[in-house]
Write an enzyme that holds these catalytic residues in place. Structure first.
Site, PDB file in Angstrom:
ATOM      1  N   ASP A   1       0.848  -1.264  -0.049  1.00 17.37           N
ATOM      2  CA  ASP A   1      -0.150  -0.181   0.251  1.00 17.37           C
ATOM      3  C   ASP A   1       0.928   1.253  -0.191  1.00 17.37           C
ATOM      4  O   ASP A   1       0.460   2.281   0.508  1.00 17.37           O
ATOM      5  CB  ASP A   1      -1.085  -0.044   1.289  1.00 17.37           C
TER       6      ASP A   1
ATOM      7  N   LYS B   1       2.364   1.976  -5.096  1.00 19.68           N
ATOM      8  CA  LYS B   1       2.825   1.613  -6.208  1.00 19.68           C
ATOM      9  C   LYS B   1       2.034   1.799  -7.513  1.00 19.68           C
ATOM     10  O   LYS B   1       2.509   1.869  -8.381  1.00 19.68           O
ATOM     11  CB  LYS B   1       3.145  -0.156  -5.857  1.00 19.68           C
TER      12      LYS B   1
ATOM     13  N   GLY C   1      -4.427  -4.698  -3.801  1.00 18.24           N
ATOM     14  CA  GLY C   1      -5.195  -3.632  -4.237  1.00 18.24           C
ATOM     15  C   GLY C   1      -4.723  -2.299  -4.759  1.00 18.24           C
ATOM     16  O   GLY C   1      -3.843  -1.734  -4.076  1.00 18.24           O
ATOM     17  N   HIS C   2      -4.941  -2.129  -6.001  1.00 18.56           N
ATOM     18  CA  HIS C   2      -4.005  -0.944  -6.575  1.00 18.56           C
ATOM     19  C   HIS C   2      -4.698  -0.006  -7.136  1.00 18.56           C
ATOM     20  O   HIS C   2      -5.884  -0.377  -7.936  1.00 18.56           O
ATOM     21  CB  HIS C   2      -3.289  -1.348  -7.867  1.00 18.56           C
TER      22      HIS C   2
ATOM     23  N   GLN D   1       2.413  -6.083  -2.921  1.00 21.08           N
ATOM     24  CA  GLN D   1       2.510  -6.041  -1.672  1.00 21.08           C
ATOM     25  C   GLN D   1       3.939  -5.409  -1.462  1.00 21.08           C
ATOM     26  O   GLN D   1       4.084  -4.270  -2.013  1.00 21.08           O
ATOM     27  CB  GLN D   1       2.768  -7.541  -0.772  1.00 21.08           C
TER      28      GLN D   1
ATOM     29  N   VAL E   1       3.411  13.974  -4.732  1.00 22.59           N
ATOM     30  CA  VAL E   1       2.860  14.797  -3.621  1.00 22.59           C
ATOM     31  C   VAL E   1       1.298  14.890  -3.970  1.00 22.59           C
ATOM     32  O   VAL E   1       0.537  15.831  -3.280  1.00 22.59           O
ATOM     33  CB  VAL E   1       3.435  16.020  -4.174  1.00 22.59           C
TER      34      VAL E   1
HETATM   35  P1  IMP Z   1      -2.503 -12.659   2.451  1.00 20.42           P
HETATM   36  O1  IMP Z   1      -1.466 -12.288   1.194  1.00 20.42           O
HETATM   37  O2  IMP Z   1      -3.844 -12.454   2.155  1.00 20.42           O
HETATM   38  O3  IMP Z   1      -1.823 -14.021   2.542  1.00 20.42           O
HETATM   39  O4  IMP Z   1      -2.184 -11.846   3.531  1.00 20.42           O
HETATM   40  C1  IMP Z   1      -0.815 -11.958   4.203  1.00 20.42           C
HETATM   41  C2  IMP Z   1      -0.645 -10.595   4.930  1.00 20.42           C
HETATM   42  O5  IMP Z   1      -0.229  -9.869   4.030  1.00 20.42           O
HETATM   43  C3  IMP Z   1      -1.694  -9.812   5.569  1.00 20.42           C
HETATM   44  O6  IMP Z   1      -0.995  -9.299   6.737  1.00 20.42           O
HETATM   45  C4  IMP Z   1      -2.171  -9.095   4.696  1.00 20.42           C
HETATM   46  O7  IMP Z   1      -2.771  -7.776   5.362  1.00 20.42           O
HETATM   47  C5  IMP Z   1      -0.893  -8.688   3.962  1.00 20.42           C
HETATM   48  N1  IMP Z   1      -1.386  -8.093   2.528  1.00 20.42           N
HETATM   49  C6  IMP Z   1      -1.354  -8.980   1.414  1.00 20.42           C
HETATM   50  N2  IMP Z   1      -1.939  -8.040   0.331  1.00 20.42           N
HETATM   51  C7  IMP Z   1      -1.549  -6.908   0.770  1.00 20.42           C
HETATM   52  C8  IMP Z   1      -1.489  -5.892  -0.112  1.00 20.42           C
HETATM   53  O8  IMP Z   1      -1.584  -5.683  -1.254  1.00 20.42           O
HETATM   54  N3  IMP Z   1      -1.274  -4.669   0.756  1.00 20.42           N
HETATM   55  C9  IMP Z   1      -0.856  -4.664   2.060  1.00 20.42           C
HETATM   56  N4  IMP Z   1      -0.975  -5.723   2.766  1.00 20.42           N
HETATM   57  C10 IMP Z   1      -1.238  -7.051   2.208  1.00 20.42           C
END
Ligand code: IMP
Length: 426
Positions: free
Chosen positions: A13, A16, A40-41, A224, A416
């Site tokens: 988050d 990106k 989630g982008h 991620q 910004v």
């Molecule tokens: P999973 O990827 O759903 O297995 O989640 C594992 C960990 O990664 C958890 O803490 C999620 O909140 C975190 N996570 C997975 N995808 C994202 C993302 O796109 N942004 C932020 N955190 C993520």
């Protein structure tokens, strides 16, 4: 030809999507190489907000090829929803391709993920419940279905004869969940085959060869962030793939030799969703203020994100293991009205006063660590319209230069605001 990888340098988050969207303008081929619809982008373009989970946001530009690589895991129903959403907006999908080697998230993967999260008393990860961990587990255990299997009766039959007895035993005996008949799964696979048919790219080798041979620009889009990497992140509170720069090599079909740059995207502060250690987390008014001003709520799950000051200890680690050649720093405008801005430069162990200048990988001691901060004066003005580095207020430039000094890595992009125009290329 400069081929770039864009990765998250914190816990995901970091913004990106905006950076990949900007760099996608100059790219010919954009490859998403790991993760699944846990990502989630959000991209703001043509005056509209687009939310992507799997499809590279480069699809918003005409004439680009966007490949969902072999390193990803795909939940077919989610992919279909995303496609439908883009079709409604009349986005041209002719450049969208899916690797036949990508792994399919089956219903049992999401069910097991949900069950494990809901029933974990200790050790809850706080996953997105999109079946990511269970899908990668089965991939590594060699009992997963790949997209290409959907188009081969032989592969599907032989594999399901191996997979289903194992899965059904696990589902029933370990989780107390519903089992699946072969007929049910074959029906599902027929449906999935139709969902992917227009996009599956059996000629991926020729495609990749062609782009390389013609010296076209390739952009690798990570999901991620480094601190969620299954090898280097805050294990076990991580995702199940490799968001580090190296993941682009194994998850795309290109080896590491085509990569020229790795840009790590980081916010001017830190956020995290889900469980796990977070040394600079602020549970006070300042944390709430960052969340409010920065709109820190999850795109995929809507969860409020945990917020804290910039952690240069983890970031320096991310520069190393992520393989960063430069940093894109986002959301610096969130601090426009802050009198003071802090950077964590080291950790101190509350138990014995031990100072950590490097990131301690044993996350079970993180609860004993407190951040050591240096404090910088704010700039107290709106910087959301600044487009040139020299036009930033002196205190903002001092802050950025100090970060570069600590991290020993240049900041190449400063964001910004959410729009494409609100970007400073340094
Ligand atoms: P999973 O990827 O759903 O297995 O989640 C594992 C960990 O990664 C958890 O803490 C999620 O909140 C975190 N996570 C997975 N995808 C994202 C993302 O796109 N942004 C932020 N955190 C993520």
């Amino acid at each position: 030809m400069v081929n770039k990888v864009v990765i998250g340098a914190q816990w995901g988050d970091e913004g990106k999507a905006k950076i990949t969207d900007l760099l996608a303008q100059d790219a010919d081929l954009i490859i998403r190489y790991q993760g699944g619809c846990n990502a989630g982008h959000t991209v703001v373009a043509h005056g509209k907000t687009f939310k992507f989970h799997l499809i590279p946001s480069g699809i918003l530009y005409k004439g680009k090829t966007c490949l969902i690589g072999n390193g990803t895991v795909i939940l077919p129903e989610y992919f279909e929803q995303e496609i439908d959403g883009l079709k409604k907006e009349n986005i041209d999908l002719s450049g969208l391709k899916v690797s036949p080697l990508a792994t399919i998230t089956m219903p049992w993967h999401t069910e097991v993920d949900g069950y494990s999260e809901d029933n974990a008393s200790k050790g809850k990860i706080g996953t997105t419940k999109k079946g990511i961990g269970p899908t990668y587990t089965d991939k590594m255990n060699r009992i997963a279905l790949k997209i290409q299997d959907l188009y081969s009766d032989e592969a599907l039959n032989e594999k399901l004869d191996v997979i289903l007895p194992i899965k059904n035993k696990q589902l029933e005996k370990v989780y107390g969940l519903k089992t699946y008949t072969k007929e049910e799964v074959l029906d599902l696979c027929k449906k999935y085959a139709e969902i992917f048919r227009p996009y599956v790219c059996f000629e991926w080798q020729e495609l990749l060869h062609k782009f390389k041979k013609e010296g076209k620009k390739i952009l690798f889009e990570g999901a991620q962030g480094v601190m969620l990497d299954v090898d280097f992140g805050t294990y076990p509170f991580v995702t199940s793939s490799n968001p580090v720069g190296g993941g682009a090599a194994t998850g795309s079909g290109y080896g590491p030799t085509v990569i020229n740059e790795v840009i790590g995207v980081a916010k001017a502060y830190v956020t995290r969703v889900g469980e796990g250690p977070f040394v600079t987390e602020l549970t006070d008014e300042t944390g709430n203020l960052i969340r409010e001003v920065g709109h820190e709520f999850g795109v995929t799950t809507g969860r409020p994100r945990r917020c804290g000051w910039f952690d240069a200890v983890t970031m320096k680690y991310a520069c190393l293991v992520g393989g960063l050649t430069s940093i894109a720093l986002t959301k610096i405008d969130v601090f426009d009205k802050f009198d003071e801005i802090k950077i964590c430069t080291a950790y101190k162990d509350k138990r014995d006063g031990k100072i950590y200048n490097s990131y301690p990988t044993d996350v079970y001691i993180h609860k004993y660590l407190e951040p050591i901060y240096e404090t910088h004066k704010g700039w107290g003005e709106d910087i959301t319209k600044v487009t040139k580095y020299e036009d930033l207020p002196l205190n903002a430039r001092k802050y950025l230069e100090r970060l570069e000094e600590i991290l020993e890595t240049p900041i190449s992009i400063v964001s910004v605001g959410p729009d494409r125009e609100q970007t400073i290329f340094k």
